[in-house]
Design a protein around this motif. Structure first.
Motif, PDB file in Angstrom:
ATOM      1  N   TYR A   1      43.655  39.013  31.561  1.00 48.40           N
ATOM      2  CA  TYR A   1      44.766  38.745  32.473  1.00 48.40           C
ATOM      3  C   TYR A   1      46.026  39.422  31.951  1.00 48.40           C
TER       4      TYR A   1
ATOM      5  N   TYR B   1      41.015  27.950  39.085  1.00 47.77           N
ATOM      6  CA  TYR B   1      42.299  27.531  38.510  1.00 47.77           C
ATOM      7  C   TYR B   1      42.157  27.536  36.994  1.00 47.77           C
TER       8      TYR B   1
ATOM      9  N   VAL C   1      42.866  40.825  37.621  1.00 47.64           N
ATOM     10  CA  VAL C   1      42.039  40.187  36.584  1.00 47.64           C
ATOM     11  C   VAL C   1      40.673  40.846  36.630  1.00 47.64           C
TER      12      VAL C   1
ATOM     13  N   VAL D   1      38.314  36.211  42.999  1.00 52.51           N
ATOM     14  CA  VAL D   1      37.559  37.348  42.485  1.00 52.51           C
ATOM     15  C   VAL D   1      36.265  37.565  43.258  1.00 52.51           C
TER      16      VAL D   1
ATOM     17  N   ALA E   1      42.304  39.183  41.852  1.00 50.74           N
ATOM     18  CA  ALA E   1      43.734  38.964  41.661  1.00 50.74           C
ATOM     19  C   ALA E   1      43.989  37.607  41.018  1.00 50.74           C
ATOM     20  N   PHE E   2      45.036  37.542  40.201  1.00 53.18           N
ATOM     21  CA  PHE E   2      45.448  36.326  39.515  1.00 53.18           C
ATOM     22  C   PHE E   2      46.887  36.021  39.917  1.00 53.18           C
TER      23      PHE E   2
ATOM     24  N   ASN F   1      37.402  37.333  30.136  1.00 52.28           N
ATOM     25  CA  ASN F   1      38.307  37.778  31.190  1.00 52.28           C
ATOM     26  C   ASN F   1      39.571  38.340  30.568  1.00 52.28           C
TER      27      ASN F   1
ATOM     28  N   VAL G   1      51.594  38.117  40.847  1.00 57.73           N
ATOM     29  CA  VAL G   1      50.197  38.379  41.197  1.00 57.73           C
ATOM     30  C   VAL G   1      49.804  39.661  40.486  1.00 57.73           C
TER      31      VAL G   1
ATOM     32  N   SER H   1      42.944  32.310  40.554  1.00 60.77           N
ATOM     33  CA  SER H   1      42.400  33.649  40.773  1.00 60.77           C
ATOM     34  C   SER H   1      41.454  33.644  41.969  1.00 60.77           C
TER      35      SER H   1
END
Length: 192
Positions: free
Chosen positions: A161, A77, A139, A98, A117-118, A159, A136, A96
């Motif tokens: 996004y 989160y 990431v 991952v 995915a985020f 990261n 969605v 996310s």
């Protein structure tokens, strides 16, 4: 907190997090490489994309399962807080999922990459209109980690996004379709 103070805080935190392990590192024979873990992180981000250009702090928490020294799955989160400028403001938070591929360099140090995915909730307040977007998107990230003790590991990661919005919702007054976020985080991971 201004940008100079943020940079100083991040530098001090990073130095202390990565200097302490030298004194406390233990050998690989002390630890089983598999098991569940929890983690927490603090960092900063830069949002790119027209009206959304800004930078701010972020906070993260996650849990995962390390299958072996090479592979893990993780749910996290992240709260990006508020960002934007002038008449365009956004607030972003999300989760996310991952997959993480890790390459151990030594018994205590490794590099890793992650992709997944985020799922984001983006609230936008612009030009006297409010919209919420649930999105969605992919990431990707990369990082380094260092095991401090049998159960405690520190990490530093980057990261990327992306969140999409619909320009038409704001009468075409926004000059982009959504911000991209480049993040840098430092944190601790505890493996059970």
């Amino acid at each position: 907190m201004n940008s100079k103070a943020r940079i100083a805080c991040a530098t001090i935190l990073s130095a202390s997090v990565f200097a302490a392990p030298v004194a406390f590192a233990q050998g690989s024979s002390d630890r089983d490489e598999s098991g569940p873990y929890i983690k927490g992180s603090y960092g900063g981000y830069k949002s790119h994309g027209g009206d959304f250009d800004d930078s701010n702090d972020l906070y993260g928490a996650g849990l995962g399962y390390q299958f072996n020294q090479f592979f893990a799955l993780e749910a996290a989160y992240i709260d990006f807080g508020n960002f934007g400028k002038d008449k365009v403001e956004g607030k972003l938070k999300g989760g996310s999922l991952v997959a993480i591929g890790r390459l151990p360099v030594t018994d205590s140090f490794g590099v890793y990459a992650k992709a997944g995915a985020f799922a984001a909730a983006l609230d936008v307040d612009a030009f006297d209109e409010d919209e919420t977007y649930d999105d969605v998107s992919p990431v990707v990230g990369a990082g380094v980690d260092f095991r401090i003790t049998e159960h405690l590991t520190t990490f530093l990661e980057y990261n990327r996004y992306n969140v999409d919005i619909d320009e038409n919702d704001f009468n075409g007054q926004l000059n982009n379709d959504g911000p991209d976020f480049d993040t840098a985080q430092v944190g601790l991971k505890f493996q059970f």
